[in-house]
Design a protein around this motif. Structure first.
Motif, PDB file in Angstrom:
ATOM      1  N   ARG A  98      21.121   4.195   7.862  1.00 47.07           N
ATOM      2  CA  ARG A  98      20.890   2.567   8.103  1.00 47.07           C
ATOM      3  C   ARG A  98      19.771   2.719   8.904  1.00 47.07           C
ATOM      4  N   ASP A  99      19.688   3.729  10.142  1.00 40.59           N
ATOM      5  CA  ASP A  99      18.851   3.593  11.226  1.00 40.59           C
ATOM      6  C   ASP A  99      17.614   4.290  11.341  1.00 40.59           C
ATOM      7  N   PHE A 100      17.777   5.628  10.496  1.00 39.72           N
ATOM      8  CA  PHE A 100      16.577   6.478  10.538  1.00 39.72           C
ATOM      9  C   PHE A 100      15.842   6.493   9.404  1.00 39.72           C
ATOM     10  N   ALA A 101      14.321   6.811   9.662  1.00 41.70           N
ATOM     11  CA  ALA A 101      13.358   6.601   8.642  1.00 41.70           C
ATOM     12  C   ALA A 101      13.339   7.952   7.911  1.00 41.70           C
ATOM     13  N   TYR A 102      13.143   7.767   6.499  1.00 39.70           N
ATOM     14  CA  TYR A 102      12.882   8.827   5.795  1.00 39.70           C
ATOM     15  C   TYR A 102      11.702   9.334   5.775  1.00 39.70           C
ATOM     16  N   ASN A 103      11.292  10.825   5.787  1.00 39.65           N
ATOM     17  CA  ASN A 103      10.173  11.352   6.039  1.00 39.65           C
ATOM     18  C   ASN A 103      10.072  12.227   4.607  1.00 39.65           C
TER      19      ASN A 103
END
Length: 436
Positions: A342-347
């Motif tokens: 939910r809270d982390f951005a995918y790299n």
């Protein structure tokens, strides 16, 4: 696209860490949060809503989905209503900060349960949409126009054209009523395309007629639990949905927001079923893979609780809770992985895949994690980092999701700023912390 993994399976993290820090120095704008949704069957039955919705929120979900049936809103011809259960549900979900998706659809017995494909049925359908959206307005966060319209004929071009025509007539009604209502403006989704419709181009007519330009996103239902052996895995699911997104983007000539408004895996005994632990495992890998697909804005898992006690009935066993609301392994799994999903951005640039081995990188401010697993034979994953990561490798092993993040037996070995560690991977994703 995910890049190939080196043969040694050693990932040099230094360049990624420094590049990521630069990229996040002055962000132009924060992307909207990824939607963690769950389907419920609560709006049209006399059942308490507080306990199940609280359990959804406790598991980390940020949105719920249910039906505002036409037949419930209009039990008799020209007698429209909003039942108290709808209001209770929406109010309780809102109090828990859960966004609300409502499906507009299904016909009524006095229209012979026919789809609105003729003026005789379309007119009353639009009256129902007008009444419901005026009454509920932006208490609903997302309105989805019909559910799995293509089910009766995923290759039927006329069926697709009739759906596109209905969407074009429905959108202005919804826009007028939700824009006039206070609060954040509700979004409108169209499609709810089944797996067969995905494979046979049902959404093409929405693109060709420019109907998708009228709505806020395309919704799809990419189930694979009954696919052939080569397609019945989370990883095959990820490749299929990724290819579909790319095909839609290429055909439309632009990025199309895609909402996975129904995805699930049943834990029944019999054909297409898996054990409850495998259900939890597959769910975890699907959630992480969904984050890796461009333009996917959110996903609604199907569903919150089992619909019945028959362990041999597929439809009774999609829930992450039992019918008495006791947790299944999938509920515990979701609570463990939700903060990252939910809270982390995918790299995408840092993430790598080679054959059965997946390494997906996520960040949230200064926090960075690696989500890694391998399908089949376990292996040792070597990590090299020039970041000052010392002490034991901290990770969450989803095989023991209830334990949360722990200090593993492995430790970072550092010589100056050069640190290495080794982690053993298997088919249960490990969430490995890369920052102190």
């Amino acid at each position: 696209m995910l890049h190939a993994l080196s043969r040694t399976r050693l990932l040099v993290l230094a360049g990624w860490l420094s590049g990521l820090a630069t990229a996040h120095a002055e962000p132009a704008s924060e992307p909207p949060p990824f939607i963690l949704g769950i389907s419920t069957h609560l709006m049209n039955v006399e059942r308490p809503v507080e306990a199940p919705l609280k359990l959804a929120a406790e598991a980390g979900f940020s949105a719920v989905k249910d039906d505002v049936f036409w037949s419930t809103a209009e039990p008799k011809r020209n007698e429209l209503r909003i039942i108290p259960q709808w209001r209770r549900y929406l109010e309780q979900a809102n109090s828990l900060q859960l966004e609300r998706l409502a499906i507009l659809g299904y016909s009524t017995h006095f229209h012979d349960n026919a789809k609105p494909r003729t003026p005789e049925v379309t007119g009353p359908f639009l009256n129902y949409v007008d009444y419901v959206s005026r009454q509920l307005g932006n208490r609903v966060s997302y309105y989805e126009i019909w559910n799995e319209w293509d089910l009766q004929g995923p290759r039927d071009r006329q069926l697709a054209q009739d759906y596109a025509a209905l969407v074009r007539k429905t959108v202005p009604v919804l826009r007028a009523n939700t824009q006039a209502a206070p609060g954040n403006k509700a979004l409108i989704l169209a499609g709810a395309v089944t797996p067969e419709g995905m494979d046979h181009g049902f959404a093409d007519q929405l693109i060709d007629s420019d109907t998708l330009a009228l709505v806020d996103g395309l919704s799809i239902h990419p189930y694979v639990h009954c696919a052939g052996n080569n397609g019945r895995t989370p990883e095959a699911w990820g490749r299929w949905v990724s290819d579909y997104e790319e095909n839609i983007r290429n055909k439309a000539g632009r990025a199309i927001p895609i909402y996975l408004t129904e995805v699930g895996w049943p834990s029944h005994k019999g054909a297409c079923g898996v054990s409850e632990m495998t259900q939890a495992l597959y769910m975890a890998r699907i959630w992480f893979l969904a984050r890796s697909i461009p333009n996917v804005k959110g996903m609604w898992w199907y569903d919150l609780y089992n619909d019945g006690p028959d362990r041999f009935d597929q439809e009774h066993n999609f829930g992450i809770l039992n019918e008495d609301l006791s947790p299944k392994p999938a509920w515990t799994m979701m609570r463990a992985i939700a903060p990252v999903v939910r809270d982390f951005a995918y790299n995408a640039e840092a993430s790598v895949v080679s054959g059965p081995t997946y390494q997906l990188y996520f960040s949230n401010g200064q926090q960075r994690v690696l989500v890694a697993w391998t399908v089949g034979k376990p292996l040792e994953l070597g990590l090299i980092s020039h970041a000052p990561v010392q002490g034991p490798v901290r990770l969450l092993d989803t095989r023991r999701a209830a334990n949360g993040e722990v200090a593993s037996e492995q430790s970072w070995q550092c010589a100056g700023e050069h640190c290495t560690a080794s982690v053993r991977l298997d088919d249960f994703p490990k969430i490995i912390r890369l920052t102190p």
